[in-house]
Design a protein around this motif. Sequence first.
Motif: not given
Length: 91
Positions: A15, A18-19, A22-23, A46
């Motif tokens: 991923p 940034k993703l 966040r996860n 997620y």
Amino acid sequence: MIVPEKAEAILAFRPPPKLQARNEELARKSTDGELTTSERPEYAGYVRANKFVAILRRKAREWAAMSATRIAIEFSGCGLAGRFRIKRPQR
């Protein structure tokens, strides 16, 4: 069924940073019991996506292992040195 040409892409998938950040943030908050009401469904999404990707990766690894086994069998079964066929699993 995994399309052979896509198996490598599935195994290489990561991923965006940034993703992923966040996860990881939501995972930490979940572990600490700090998820807000609005973050719970986001994190659940997620988790579902990660499970789906894990299943795809497992299938891609199985296909790659099966493909490698068939290639080795075809090569070892060839009577002429240097002459061999590569057979890919049937789609």
